[in-house]
Design a protein around this motif. Structure first.
Motif, PDB file in Angstrom:
ATOM      1  N   ARG A 112       0.825  -1.214   0.000  1.00 24.19           N
ATOM      2  CA  ARG A 112       0.000   0.000   0.000  1.00 24.19           C
ATOM      3  C   ARG A 112       0.859   1.263   0.000  1.00 24.19           C
ATOM      4  O   ARG A 112       0.369   2.347  -0.317  1.00 24.19           O
ATOM      5  N   ASN A 113       2.116   1.129   0.373  1.00 22.76           N
ATOM      6  CA  ASN A 113       3.025   2.279   0.426  1.00 22.76           C
ATOM      7  C   ASN A 113       4.064   2.252  -0.691  1.00 22.76           C
ATOM      8  O   ASN A 113       5.125   2.849  -0.573  1.00 22.76           O
ATOM      9  N   GLY A 114       3.735   1.559  -1.781  1.00 19.19           N
ATOM     10  CA  GLY A 114       4.565   1.626  -2.978  1.00 19.19           C
ATOM     11  C   GLY A 114       5.590   0.529  -3.147  1.00 19.19           C
ATOM     12  O   GLY A 114       6.340   0.532  -4.138  1.00 19.19           O
ATOM     13  N   PHE A 115       5.658  -0.422  -2.209  1.00 14.82           N
ATOM     14  CA  PHE A 115       6.611  -1.524  -2.325  1.00 14.82           C
ATOM     15  C   PHE A 115       5.912  -2.698  -3.009  1.00 14.82           C
ATOM     16  O   PHE A 115       5.238  -3.499  -2.371  1.00 14.82           O
ATOM     17  N   LYS A 116       6.079  -2.779  -4.319  1.00 16.19           N
ATOM     18  CA  LYS A 116       5.328  -3.743  -5.114  1.00 16.19           C
ATOM     19  C   LYS A 116       5.879  -5.165  -5.023  1.00 16.19           C
ATOM     20  O   LYS A 116       5.171  -6.134  -5.259  1.00 16.19           O
ATOM     21  N   GLY A 117       7.165  -5.274  -4.728  1.00 10.33           N
ATOM     22  CA  GLY A 117       7.791  -6.590  -4.700  1.00 10.33           C
ATOM     23  C   GLY A 117       8.269  -6.984  -3.317  1.00 10.33           C
ATOM     24  O   GLY A 117       8.507  -6.140  -2.454  1.00 10.33           O
ATOM     25  N   TYR A 118       8.423  -8.279  -3.113  1.00  8.03           N
ATOM     26  CA  TYR A 118       8.966  -8.754  -1.839  1.00  8.03           C
ATOM     27  C   TYR A 118       9.637 -10.108  -2.043  1.00  8.03           C
ATOM     28  O   TYR A 118       9.367 -10.821  -3.014  1.00  8.03           O
ATOM     29  N   MET A 119      10.526 -10.447  -1.143  1.00  4.11           N
ATOM     30  CA  MET A 119      11.171 -11.752  -1.099  1.00  4.11           C
ATOM     31  C   MET A 119      11.205 -12.213   0.352  1.00  4.11           C
ATOM     32  O   MET A 119      11.619 -11.445   1.231  1.00  4.11           O
ATOM     33  N   PRO A 120      10.758 -13.440   0.641  1.00  2.68           N
ATOM     34  CA  PRO A 120      10.808 -13.940   2.019  1.00  2.68           C
ATOM     35  C   PRO A 120      12.175 -14.534   2.339  1.00  2.68           C
ATOM     36  O   PRO A 120      12.805 -15.164   1.487  1.00  2.68           O
ATOM     37  N   LEU A 121      12.637 -14.322   3.551  1.00  2.00           N
ATOM     38  CA  LEU A 121      13.882 -14.913   4.031  1.00  2.00           C
ATOM     39  C   LEU A 121      13.612 -15.759   5.267  1.00  2.00           C
ATOM     40  O   LEU A 121      12.739 -15.413   6.081  1.00  2.00           O
ATOM     41  N   VAL A 122      14.346 -16.846   5.402  1.00  2.00           N
ATOM     42  CA  VAL A 122      14.237 -17.717   6.574  1.00  2.00           C
ATOM     43  C   VAL A 122      15.643 -17.947   7.118  1.00  2.00           C
ATOM     44  O   VAL A 122      16.569 -18.230   6.353  1.00  2.00           O
ATOM     45  N   PHE A 123      15.799 -17.826   8.426  1.00  2.00           N
ATOM     46  CA  PHE A 123      17.091 -18.008   9.073  1.00  2.00           C
ATOM     47  C   PHE A 123      16.995 -19.196  10.030  1.00  2.00           C
ATOM     48  O   PHE A 123      16.146 -19.215  10.917  1.00  2.00           O
ATOM     49  N   THR A 124      17.846 -20.171   9.833  1.00  2.00           N
ATOM     50  CA  THR A 124      17.771 -21.419  10.595  1.00  2.00           C
ATOM     51  C   THR A 124      18.703 -21.391  11.802  1.00  2.00           C
ATOM     52  O   THR A 124      19.858 -20.992  11.701  1.00  2.00           O
ATOM     53  N   LYS A 125      18.170 -21.853  12.933  1.00  2.72           N
ATOM     54  CA  LYS A 125      18.950 -21.938  14.163  1.00  2.72           C
ATOM     55  C   LYS A 125      19.347 -23.391  14.419  1.00  2.72           C
ATOM     56  O   LYS A 125      18.698 -24.321  13.936  1.00  2.72           O
ATOM     57  N   ARG A 126      20.381 -23.579  15.215  1.00  4.85           N
ATOM     58  CA  ARG A 126      20.867 -24.925  15.511  1.00  4.85           C
ATOM     59  C   ARG A 126      20.057 -25.595  16.608  1.00  4.85           C
ATOM     60  O   ARG A 126      20.118 -26.815  16.791  1.00  4.85           O
ATOM     61  N   SER A 127      19.291 -24.816  17.366  1.00  7.35           N
ATOM     62  CA  SER A 127      18.476 -25.377  18.437  1.00  7.35           C
ATOM     63  C   SER A 127      17.292 -24.455  18.679  1.00  7.35           C
ATOM     64  O   SER A 127      17.199 -23.372  18.100  1.00  7.35           O
ATOM     65  N   SER A 128      16.393 -24.889  19.546  1.00  5.59           N
ATOM     66  CA  SER A 128      15.196 -24.108  19.845  1.00  5.59           C
ATOM     67  C   SER A 128      15.139 -23.759  21.321  1.00  5.59           C
ATOM     68  O   SER A 128      15.562 -24.546  22.182  1.00  5.59           O
TER      69      SER A 128
END
Length: 255
Positions: A112-128
Motif C-alpha cells: 500500500r506504500n509503494g513496495f510492489k515486490g517482496y522476497m521472504p527470508l528464513v534463518f535457521t537456528k541450531r536449536s530451539s
C-alpha cells in the motif's frame, strides 16, 4: 560519516535531520506480550518448573513489545528509503525481521506504500528455546524476514554467487543487552549484500544497536531509532566502541 542512535519513536523521524537511506533494516516487535517466555525454561527459576515461576513469567520481552503499527512502519519506510532511480538493481530496499504471523500483513502494508515486490527470508537456528514444548509439538528454530522493494529488484552485491533465501542464523559473540538481539555477523551479511561502502543504513527499531554497529564496522553510515531510553543509551555506547574494518573496505573496493 556519523553513526548514531536516536532515542525517539521512529514516527518522529521528521524532528531529526536524518535524510534518506539506501537500506532500511529493522527487527520489529513481534507483539508476543506475556507469552514471550512461554515455552522457554527461563519462565521457571533455574530453568526447572519444580522451582516455581521466575520473575519473567507472563512478562513481555520488553516494555514496548505491544501491538505494532505496520501501517505507520510502512509509511515511514516509504519516506526514508531513497527515491527510486528507475534502473534495475540500483535501488534500495527494506529488510524487516518479523514473526510468522506478521508476514502477510506486513507485505500488504508495504504494498500500500509503494513496495510492489517482496522476497521472504528464513534463518535457521541450531536449536530451539522452546524446550518446554519438546514432548508436545515441533519446536520453532527459525526466524523470518521480508525484503521489500519498489518496482525493480534492489542492489544485490552477491559477487556472482548464488544466495539462497534461507541461511544460518548464526551465533552472537557480543554481550547481549537486548532480549531479541540478532547476531551482528548475520546483520553484516545482509548489509554487505544490499549496500556499498559509504552508503547509509537505518534501523527504525534498533534495540541493542546491532544494525548501526554493523553498518559502522563495514564503512556505512548507520542511524537507529530506539524508543526505550535505557536500550538507546546502551546501543549508542556500543556503537561508539565499534571499530571500522579498513581491510574489509579495501577488499570490497577491489571486487
Amino acid at each position: 560519516m556519523r553513526s548514531r542512535v536516536i532515542n525517539a519513536d521512529f514516527r518522529e523521524f521528521d524532528h531529526f535531520d536524518v535524510g534518506v537511506f539506501d537500506l532500511l533494516l529493522s527487527d520489529i516487535p513481534y507483539a508476543l506480550g506475556g507469552s514471550a517466555y512461554g515455552s522457554n525454561p527461563m519462565w521457571y527459576v533455574g530453568g526447572d518448573n519444580a522451582n516455581g515461576e521466575s520473575r519473567l513469567a507472563a512478562q513481555p520481552f520488553f516494555s514496548t513489545d505491544q501491538e505494532f503499527d505496520l501501517g505507520a512502519y510502512a509509511d515511514v519506510c516509504a519516506q526514508l528509503l531513497k527515491p527510486a532511480s528507475g534502473k534495475p538493481k540500483t535501488d534500495g530496499c527494506v529488510i524487516t525481521f518479523c514473526s510468522f504471523e506478521q508476514q502477510v500483513p506486513l507485505i500488504d502494508a508495504m504494498r500500500r506504500n509503494g513496495f510492489k515486490g517482496y522476497m521472504p527470508l528464513v534463518f535457521t537456528k541450531r536449536s530451539s528455546a522452546q524446550a518446554l514444548k519438546a514432548n508436545m509439538r515441533y519446536c520453532g528454530a527459525v526466524e523470518y524476514a521480508i525484503v521489500s522493494y519498489r518496482a525493480h529488484l534492489p542492489l544485490f552485491c552477491n559477487g556472482g554467487r548464488m544466495v539462497l533465501n534461507w541461511m544460518p542464523f548464526g551465533r552472537s559473540y557480543e554481550a547481549k543487552i537486548h532480549p531479541t538481539q540478532k547476531p551482528q555477523t548475520l546483520i553484516e551479511d545482509l548489509i554487505l549484500l544490499h549496500t556499498l561502502p559509504g552508503m547509509r543504513v537505518c534501523d527504525l527499531t534498533c534495540g541493542s544497536g546491532t544494525t548501526v554497529c554493523a553498518a559502522k564496522r563495514l564503512g556505512r553510515e548507520g542511524v537507529g531509532f530506539e524508543i526505550d531510553p535505557k536500550f538507546a543509551a546502551s546501543a549508542m555506547e556500543r556503537v561508539t566502541r565499534q571499530p571500522i574494518v579498513q581491510d574489509l573496505l579495501e577488499m570490497e573496493a577491489a571486487l
